[in-house]
Design a protein around this motif. Structure first.
Motif, short mmCIF file in Angstrom:
data_model
loop_
_atom_site.label_atom_id
_atom_site.label_comp_id
_atom_site.label_asym_id
_atom_site.label_seq_id
_atom_site.Cartn_x
_atom_site.Cartn_y
_atom_site.Cartn_z
N SER A 90 -0.43 4.59 -1.42
CA SER A 90 -1.59 5.25 -0.82
C SER A 90 -1.14 6.39 0.08
O SER A 90 0.02 6.47 0.47
N TRP A 103 0.82 -1.22 0.00
CA TRP A 103 0.00 0.00 0.00
C TRP A 103 0.86 1.26 0.00
O TRP A 103 0.42 2.32 0.41
N TYR A 157 -6.05 -2.34 3.27
CA TYR A 157 -5.06 -1.85 4.24
C TYR A 157 -5.69 -1.70 5.61
O TYR A 157 -5.11 -2.11 6.62
N ASN A 209 -6.40 8.30 1.54
CA ASN A 209 -6.91 7.39 0.50
C ASN A 209 -6.42 5.96 0.69
O ASN A 209 -6.09 5.28 -0.26
N ARG A 210 -6.37 5.50 1.95
CA ARG A 210 -5.99 4.12 2.21
C ARG A 210 -7.13 3.19 1.77
O ARG A 210 -8.30 3.44 2.12
N PRO A 211 -6.82 2.12 1.08
CA PRO A 211 -7.87 1.18 0.67
C PRO A 211 -8.37 0.34 1.84
O PRO A 211 -7.71 0.21 2.87
#
Length: 498
Positions: free
Chosen positions: A378, A375, A387, A382-384
């Motif tokens: 990122s 990640w 994550y 905007n961390r998915p």
């Protein structure tokens, strides 16, 4: 285009110290910081009405007459700080978990000596050698011992003996070597790589005195900020440096910010991570070998951090910190790649109580950023979800470790927030989320303040040494090239001998 004598990039301890030191001399100074407030790393944050420390858990060498106390007096901030001493009879408690044994190191060299003699009665000679060696190294620098004549060579990197080599030469007792190496966790370099001089600066400062500040890192950052404003420094917060320009003769010319503002100056002091500086210079400004050297600097380890609230102050953390030591290898621990069962944990409590008497608790475990590399593209906002799920899983295991290995916290502390190496990378503007910037090792030559661009100087904990003391000394070293090391040293001597 605004014009300045000096432009400082980065408003950590080193950047704020540089700005204040130069402004007090009458220079026109600008201070640039990417975050909205000065001192973002040391300032900490508030959540659920509690203040959490992120950079200042304990400060060494700040006792009356100690080096940091003298520097703060020179900056005009000492009288505005309320120092809170740690427990002088045991401020660093080292728990050998497999043995079920705890040894608490006090501060004050004689108390340290007596405590170590009691814990290791067969190793008195080795203990005395160790403490004498640390004192000798610490007192040999004119940046730490103001009774000496100024000597710039005292900061030269000519050391070949590592902390591990030195300890191996004086004792075969592994428990003693582990204990005497515990402060390496506070500068992120394993004993076999750590320079003895770096260790002496860090451990020696804590053996002299160990304090915190009323109000913590936020209070220190606020005091700096007030002084900086009073001395007329122009502050550019929420602005990121994106381009350093120079003339045909490689004289520093200006600094371009991400909002289009261009600041003209005679000198620029870059106190942020040196790798970020490389990205801002024009092509051809530095030789490829120098750029490669900076970009490949060995970094100190990153970490997982838990932030919790205790319903009432935890007795074992009042005036002291706890090191949970599973009797592993420091090299593995400070690589950040060991399993949690074999990893060290540093525990500390905040000094500011909540309205109902609550206290903040911080748990720190070394961790490599490689565990979160998938990640790496990122950002904070905007961390998915993948994550977030992984972070929750990792932190749940970390929390379990804390309660199992430090049972007095169970049912008394609620952990409400956490940070990963990616969090540290993005908040500290460090390429690898390192806790203390570039490592100071026996084999690595960290950059010196001067660069090939005349008027572009480096400062910060990656240059001299980590921590508050290292950052302040680095600022004084760099600013000495601007208005005179001898002049500064004489001013410090007058304050010290007053």
């Amino acid at each position: 285009m605004p014009a300045y004598d000096q432009i400082i990039v980065g408003a950590g301890i080193s950047g704020m110290t540089s700005a204040l030191l130069l402004a007090k001399q009458g220079f026109k100074v600008a201070l640039v910081e990417a975050f909205p407030l000065l001192g973002p790393t040391v300032r900490g944050f508030c959540k659920k009405g509690m203040h959490f420390e992120t950079g200042i858990h304990l400060i060494g060498g700040m006792g009356d007459g100690d080096p940091l106390d003298t520097y703060f007096k020179h900056l005009g901030i000492a009288e505005k700080l309320r120092k809170i001493p740690f427990d002088r009879h045991g401020c660093d408690c080292f728990r050998f978990e497999k043995q079920g044994r705890e040894i608490c190191l006090p501060y004050g060299y004689e108390r340290v000596r007596n405590s170590l003699h009691e814990a290791f009665p067969a190793e008195k000679q080795a203990i005395d050698k160790y403490l004498q060696r640390l004192q000798t190294i610490f007192d040999s620098s004119s940046f730490l011992n103001f009774n000496l004549d100024f000597n710039l060579d005292s900061l030269a990197h000519d050391e070949t003996e590592s902390l591990s080599d030195y300890l191996n030469s004086i004792t075969a007792d592994q428990n003693l070597k582990d204990l005497l190496s515990c402060h390496s966790l506070l500068y992120g370099t394993p004993p076999h790589e750590a320079m003895l001089s770096t260790h002496a600066l860090v451990a020696g400062s804590y053996f002299r005195s160990s304090h915190t500040i009323e109000g913590g890192g936020k209070a220190l950052a606020d005091i700096y900020q007030k002084q900086i404003k009073e001395h007329g420094v122009d502050i550019y917060c929420s602005r990121k440096a994106v381009r350093i320009t120079h003339d045909a003769n490689k004289n520093f010319k200006s600094l371009l910010l991400d909002d289009g503002t261009e600041l003209q100056g005679q000198i620029c002091i870059w106190s942020a991570h040196p790798a970020a500086m490389i990205r801002c210079v024009e092509d051809g400004a530095f030789r490829p070998v120098f750029k490669r050297r900076i970009n490949e600097l060995q970094e100190t380890v990153s970490a997982l951090i838990l932030f919790g609230i205790a319903e009432a102050p935890v007795k074992s953390l009042q005036g002291r910190s706890i090191y949970l030591w599973p009797e592993s290898d420091y090299s593995q621990v400070l690589s950040g790649k060991t399993g949690m069962d074999d990893n060290a944990v540093f525990l500390s409590a905040g000094q500011t109580l909540g309205r109902k008497g609550e206290q903040s608790i911080t748990a720190i475990m070394p961790c490599s950023i490689e565990k979160f590399s998938r990640w790496q593209d990122s950002g904070l906002n905007n961390r998915p979800q993948e994550y977030l799920d992984f972070k929750a899983e990792v932190m749940a295991e970390f929390e379990k470790q804390v309660f199992e290995r430090c049972p007095e916290l169970r049912n008394k502390v609620e952990f409400i927030d956490a940070a990963t190496p990616l969090t540290l990378r993005d908040y500290c503007h460090s390429p690898y989320g390192s806790l203390y910037g570039a490592a100071h090792t026996v084999s690595q030559y960290n950059p010196l303040p001067a660069t090939k661009i005349k008027g572009l100087l480096l400062a910060g904990q990656s240059i001299i040494a980590p921590g508050v003391m290292g950052a302040v000394v680095s600022a004084y070293l760099t600013c000495g090239f601007i208005y005179g090391h001898e002049k500064i040293h004489k001013e410090l001597q007058c304050i010290y001998n007053a």
